[in-house]
Every structure is written in C-alpha cells, then in structure tokens.
Design a protein around this motif. Structure first.
Motif, PDB file in Angstrom:
ATOM      1  N   SER A  25     -39.077  68.779  49.430  1.00 42.42           N
ATOM      2  CA  SER A  25     -40.254  69.269  50.150  1.00 42.42           C
ATOM      3  C   SER A  25     -40.494  70.745  49.843  1.00 42.42           C
ATOM      4  N   THR A  26     -39.409  71.510  49.692  1.00 42.88           N
ATOM      5  CA  THR A  26     -39.559  72.930  49.350  1.00 42.88           C
ATOM      6  C   THR A  26     -40.094  73.092  47.939  1.00 42.88           C
ATOM      7  N   PHE A  27     -39.586  72.286  47.003  1.00 40.63           N
ATOM      8  CA  PHE A  27     -40.130  72.292  45.638  1.00 40.63           C
ATOM      9  C   PHE A  27     -41.642  72.098  45.668  1.00 40.63           C
ATOM     10  N   ASP A  28     -42.073  71.078  46.412  1.00 41.68           N
ATOM     11  CA  ASP A  28     -43.490  70.739  46.436  1.00 41.68           C
ATOM     12  C   ASP A  28     -44.327  71.826  47.119  1.00 41.68           C
ATOM     13  N   LYS A  29     -43.736  72.500  48.118  1.00 45.79           N
ATOM     14  CA  LYS A  29     -44.472  73.572  48.799  1.00 45.79           C
ATOM     15  C   LYS A  29     -44.595  74.825  47.933  1.00 45.79           C
ATOM     16  N   VAL A  30     -43.483  75.224  47.279  1.00 47.17           N
ATOM     17  CA  VAL A  30     -43.536  76.464  46.492  1.00 47.17           C
ATOM     18  C   VAL A  30     -44.319  76.269  45.203  1.00 47.17           C
ATOM     19  N   ALA A  31     -44.512  75.028  44.788  1.00 48.72           N
ATOM     20  CA  ALA A  31     -45.209  74.766  43.519  1.00 48.72           C
ATOM     21  C   ALA A  31     -46.588  75.408  43.501  1.00 48.72           C
ATOM     22  N   ILE A  32     -47.320  75.304  44.606  1.00 50.28           N
ATOM     23  CA  ILE A  32     -48.675  75.853  44.635  1.00 50.28           C
ATOM     24  C   ILE A  32     -48.647  77.371  44.560  1.00 50.28           C
ATOM     25  N   ASN A  33     -47.574  78.005  45.075  1.00 51.60           N
ATOM     26  CA  ASN A  33     -47.499  79.461  45.066  1.00 51.60           C
ATOM     27  C   ASN A  33     -47.305  80.011  43.656  1.00 51.60           C
ATOM     28  N   VAL A  34     -46.616  79.246  42.803  1.00 52.93           N
ATOM     29  CA  VAL A  34     -46.461  79.641  41.405  1.00 52.93           C
ATOM     30  C   VAL A  34     -47.695  79.215  40.603  1.00 52.93           C
ATOM     31  N   ALA A  35     -48.187  78.015  40.911  1.00 57.55           N
ATOM     32  CA  ALA A  35     -49.344  77.484  40.174  1.00 57.55           C
ATOM     33  C   ALA A  35     -50.634  78.231  40.483  1.00 57.55           C
ATOM     34  N   VAL A  36     -50.623  79.026  41.560  1.00 59.85           N
ATOM     35  CA  VAL A  36     -51.829  79.749  41.956  1.00 59.85           C
ATOM     36  C   VAL A  36     -52.339  80.652  40.836  1.00 59.85           C
ATOM     37  N   ILE A  37     -51.432  81.142  39.999  1.00 61.55           N
ATOM     38  CA  ILE A  37     -51.838  82.062  38.929  1.00 61.55           C
ATOM     39  C   ILE A  37     -52.668  81.338  37.868  1.00 61.55           C
ATOM     40  N   ILE A  39     -54.048  78.324  38.153  1.00 61.91           N
ATOM     41  CA  ILE A  39     -55.161  77.630  38.818  1.00 61.91           C
ATOM     42  C   ILE A  39     -56.330  78.590  39.036  1.00 61.91           C
ATOM     43  N   SER A  40     -56.027  79.792  39.527  1.00 62.11           N
ATOM     44  CA  SER A  40     -57.088  80.763  39.809  1.00 62.11           C
ATOM     45  C   SER A  40     -57.819  81.160  38.529  1.00 62.11           C
ATOM     46  N   LYS A  41     -57.081  81.222  37.413  1.00 63.11           N
ATOM     47  CA  LYS A  41     -57.724  81.545  36.135  1.00 63.11           C
ATOM     48  C   LYS A  41     -58.607  80.399  35.653  1.00 63.11           C
ATOM     49  N   GLU A  42     -58.112  79.159  35.793  1.00 60.12           N
ATOM     50  CA  GLU A  42     -58.882  78.005  35.300  1.00 60.12           C
ATOM     51  C   GLU A  42     -60.161  77.784  36.084  1.00 60.12           C
ATOM     52  N   PHE A  43     -60.076  77.951  37.426  1.00 54.76           N
ATOM     53  CA  PHE A  43     -61.242  77.695  38.265  1.00 54.76           C
ATOM     54  C   PHE A  43     -62.015  78.965  38.617  1.00 54.76           C
ATOM     55  N   GLY A  44     -61.521  80.136  38.182  1.00 54.01           N
ATOM     56  CA  GLY A  44     -62.196  81.395  38.473  1.00 54.01           C
ATOM     57  C   GLY A  44     -62.214  81.724  39.957  1.00 54.01           C
ATOM     58  N   LEU A  45     -61.076  81.577  40.629  1.00 57.11           N
ATOM     59  CA  LEU A  45     -61.002  81.771  42.078  1.00 57.11           C
ATOM     60  C   LEU A  45     -60.556  83.195  42.421  1.00 57.11           C
ATOM     61  N   THR A  46     -61.068  83.699  43.535  1.00 54.93           N
ATOM     62  CA  THR A  46     -60.647  85.002  44.041  1.00 54.93           C
ATOM     63  C   THR A  46     -59.366  84.848  44.857  1.00 54.93           C
ATOM     64  N   GLU A  47     -58.761  85.992  45.252  1.00 51.11           N
ATOM     65  CA  GLU A  47     -57.555  85.947  46.085  1.00 51.11           C
ATOM     66  C   GLU A  47     -57.831  85.259  47.420  1.00 51.11           C
ATOM     67  N   TYR A 239     -47.382  89.353  43.445  1.00 48.97           N
ATOM     68  CA  TYR A 239     -46.937  90.744  43.575  1.00 48.97           C
ATOM     69  C   TYR A 239     -46.010  91.128  42.426  1.00 48.97           C
ATOM     70  N   MET A 240     -45.076  90.242  42.107  1.00 51.69           N
ATOM     71  CA  MET A 240     -44.129  90.530  41.028  1.00 51.69           C
ATOM     72  C   MET A 240     -44.837  90.610  39.675  1.00 51.69           C
ATOM     73  N   VAL A 241     -45.844  89.753  39.478  1.00 48.91           N
ATOM     74  CA  VAL A 241     -46.565  89.728  38.201  1.00 48.91           C
ATOM     75  C   VAL A 241     -47.543  90.891  38.089  1.00 48.91           C
ATOM     76  N   ASN A 242     -48.325  91.135  39.150  1.00 51.59           N
ATOM     77  CA  ASN A 242     -49.402  92.118  39.071  1.00 51.59           C
ATOM     78  C   ASN A 242     -48.956  93.559  39.296  1.00 51.59           C
ATOM     79  N   VAL A 243     -47.942  93.747  40.166  1.00 52.14           N
ATOM     80  CA  VAL A 243     -47.492  95.108  40.479  1.00 52.14           C
ATOM     81  C   VAL A 243     -46.338  95.533  39.582  1.00 52.14           C
ATOM     82  N   HIS A 244     -45.389  94.621  39.361  1.00 50.01           N
ATOM     83  CA  HIS A 244     -44.212  94.969  38.553  1.00 50.01           C
ATOM     84  C   HIS A 244     -44.290  94.411  37.128  1.00 50.01           C
ATOM     85  N   HIS A 245     -45.421  93.796  36.798  1.00 44.66           N
ATOM     86  CA  HIS A 245     -45.766  93.445  35.413  1.00 44.66           C
ATOM     87  C   HIS A 245     -44.746  92.504  34.754  1.00 44.66           C
ATOM     88  N   LEU A 246     -44.280  91.511  35.515  1.00 50.96           N
ATOM     89  CA  LEU A 246     -43.390  90.503  34.960  1.00 50.96           C
ATOM     90  C   LEU A 246     -44.210  89.330  34.440  1.00 50.96           C
TER      91      LEU A 246
END
Length: 412
Positions: A25-37, A39-47, A239-246
C-alpha cells in the motif's frame, strides 16, 4: 499441542501478512509522488493541479477510514483486508491508463476508496491477535514495514519510471498486488486466544467512543502529524530535484536513507512504549512534535544535501514515533470491539490532512515564486497545534487499575 508455540506462530504469520500489505500500500501511495514529475510534464500541469491530483486520493481515502474500521469490527479484518488489497491493486493498474487531469483525479479518488479500509483493519487485526503487553511492538513493527515501503518505494518507482515510463510503472505495481491476493485468501486468518484472555470482547458503541475526549484529542494530534507526513511526502521529491538539483534516480536513492534509518527508531519506540512509558505516552507525542519542528526549521536553512538528509531522518523518526504512540493508546485503552472504529476515525483525521497538505503546500510554493520554505512553514504551524493538544492528553498510569485501563473506560 504446544499452545504457546501455536499462538506465537499465528501472531508471526499475521504480522508478516500485515507488513506485506503495508509495504504494498505504501508503494502504491508513494508512486504518485515520484510520478508527479513526468506526469506534470506530459499533461502540462501546474503545482496546484498536481496537488489536486494527490489530494483527490486522500479525500476518498479519508472517507473510507471510519467505514473500513466499522466493517473490520463487524465482519472481522480478514474479509476487509483481502477485498481492499484486490480493489486497490486493480485501480492502481487503471492509474497507468489515465489520459488527462480529469481522469487522473477520478482514478486516484477511486484508488482511495479501494485502499481506504486497510489501515484501520490492520490496527484492528493487531487487537484481534496480540495481547496488550505486545501491541506497541506489533504496531511499531507494522509501521516499520510502511517505512520500508517508503524507502524502497521511492527508489523502486523511480527505477521503473526511468526504465518503462510512469504508465507501465502503475500497471506493474497493480499486478504485484493481484498476484499476492491468493496467498491472503488462503493463509491470512487473524485472531487468537490471547485476545479473549485480556477482556477485549467488551462492547463499546460509536456514541460511547465519541464521548471520549481522548479520541478527539488524538484525532487533532494525528491531523497535525499527518499534515507533516503527507505534505513532506508529496513535495520532498520535487524539493530534492528542483532545489538541490538531483536527478530522479539520485533523488529516489537518497530519500531512502532517512526511511531506512527510521525503521530502527520506530521499532525501538514500540519497545519503549511497552516497557517504560505505559500510561505516560504523551511524553513521546510532545517530544516528537518539538523535535520535528526544529528539524524542519533547520532543513529549510540547510544548503548541504547531507544536512537536509540528517534533518529529514530526525523528523521522520519523530513523526513516526508519535504516530505509533497514538495507535498504542487506541490499542491499549479502547475495548477490542471498538479498535477498528476508533482507528478509522483517527485515520479519517489524518487523511483529511492528506487532502489539505499537498494542495496547500503546492499553493504556497506557487504563491511564493517557487519557494519551498513557505510550504515547510505551513508544516511547522500544524505541529504547533499537535504539541498544544498533546500537552492535554491524559492516560492512566500503568499501575492504576489495570483491568479497567484494559477495558478502556477510565481514559479521559
């Protein structure tokens, strides 16, 4: 027959199944938090729009908490957990078929319905199977399973997205759940004689539960803790990707470090709760609130990724310790027939926080020109509320009328 050995085997098997369910259940919940990057690019979504996608899950997830808890008390946890596992796995597969913002919101809402019964049912299963003196350790071990899921999930999901894309990633996760479900149907049978020995068949109505000030206080404290949990879980990858450039994979690998270290801490807190602070559990809640606030404050000012990881680890251990304490109080001070319902209402408050936190943090970040610091100050404000309410919690001393404390009618 060695009854003690049989009971020990039953408890071990049940706990293993609960941990695997928590992991998945945790795998399935955190998946969207990683996939948000991607997904937002493909669909052109704001924060803010992505915050709505994440929050749609929490809305339905929250609605299902008291329903699932009530069903677990009435029907037993076995049926509820098996049906929940199958349902959320099927809908996880459908997440990979989303084609627009509207479809994402709809599917994630349905996913919350499917998974929403599991948390309260898993707590009730501990109450069905474990005696009072072992429940803190059982719950902390189960919570550790969730932290393992969070640790491995971010890395595993990031790897799947990199290798196969976000859509196929959801399909793979859903298929894993469906493949595991026959094992639950055949081997998952919670319960045991220890429960009957400790008087947990005492009946308690929903009205009697609502008359307990303790339940309302725990709901508020859990709401504040969950603002931090879901808010940080939703936005830390970005935050890790955009602020700390990972990059995505490096982020997934580094974010596992706090989760892995938290596992040790959360198991330790279960032992402490069982052995040393029974009846004085609010000490852990107060300490956890203060420590997390300080850690988040330092994290927002840390230029070094190492310092950020240290702060994340301390905050993670503190929050999970407080959460385990809340459910320890429920397991030890609410009659067994009400554990599922009480847990459901606690989880309801936490998942209402899941509705609020991602969207508010997304709005704060967008409103302050991409400043994640503004979002983290929102989390700190929520913890102040948890701290103030935590100071008012009262539970019986471990030496005070053990029988009545077990039944749960002297808790204020």
């Amino acid at each position: 027959m060695n009854t003690t050995a049989t009971n020990r085997k039953t408890k071990t098997v049940i706990l293993v199944f609960l941990i695997f369910g928590e992991l998945l259940s945790t795998f399935d919940k955190v998946a969207i938090n990683v996939a948000v990057i991607p997904i937002s690019k493909e669909f052109g979504l704001t924060e803010t729009q992505m915050g709505l996608v994440i929050s749609s899950f929490f809305l339905s997830f929250a609605i299902m908490q008291p329903i699932g808890g009530s069903l677990a008390d009435r029907l037993g946890t076995r049926k509820v957990i098996v049906i929940s596992l199958i349902t959320w796995s099927v809908i996880t597969i459908f997440t990979g078929l989303a084609w627009s913002l509207a479809s994402l919101i709809t599917i994630r809402f349905l996913f919350g319905i499917g998974e929403g019964s599991y948390p309260a049912a898993s707590v009730a299963a501990i109450g069905e199977t474990f005696p009072f003196e072992e429940r803190s350790r059982a719950k902390s071990t189960l919570s550790a399973g969730g932290k393992i899921g969070g640790a491995l999930g971010s890395l595993f999901v990031a790897g799947l997205i990199t290798g196969f894309g976000w859509k196929l990633m959801f399909v793979i996760l859903g298929c894993v759940g469906l493949l595991l479900s026959p094992l639950y149907i055949k081997y998952y049978h919670p319960g045991g004689t220890d429960v009957q020995k400790h008087g947990t068949n005492e009946r308690i109505t929903l009205i009697e539960l609502f008359k307990k000030p303790l339940l309302w206080k725990l709901m508020v404290v859990y709401f504040g803790f969950s603002i931090v949990s879901w808010g940080s879980q939703s936005w830390l990858p970005s935050y890790m990707v955009n602020v700390h450039h990972l990059n995505l994979v490096s982020m997934g690998a580094l974010i596992t470090i706090p989760a892995i270290l938290t596992i040790v801490g959360v198991i330790g807190i279960g032992w402490i709760l069982d052995k040393y602070v029974a009846g004085r559990e609010k000490i852990v809640i107060i300490t956890g609130s203060l420590t997390t606030m300080i850690s988040l404050l330092f994290m927002t000012q840390s230029p070094s990724i190492v310092e950020v990881l240290i702060c994340m680890t301390i905050a993670s251990i503190s929050i999970v310790s407080g959460v385990v304490t809340i459910f320890t109080i429920i397991l030890k001070h609410i009659p067994g027939s009400g554990v599922g319902r009480a847990s459901g209402w606690i989880y309801l408050s936490g998942n209402l926080a899941g509705v609020v936190a991602p969207t508010v943090m997304g709005f704060m970040i967008e409103r302050f020109n991409g400043s994640y610091e503004a979002g983290f100050w929102f989390l700190i404000a929520a913890l102040i509320i948890s701290l103030l309410i935590g100071l008012t919690i009262q539970t019986n001393s471990d030496k005070t009328n053990k029988k009545e404390r077990e039944i749960g009618f002297q808790v204020q």
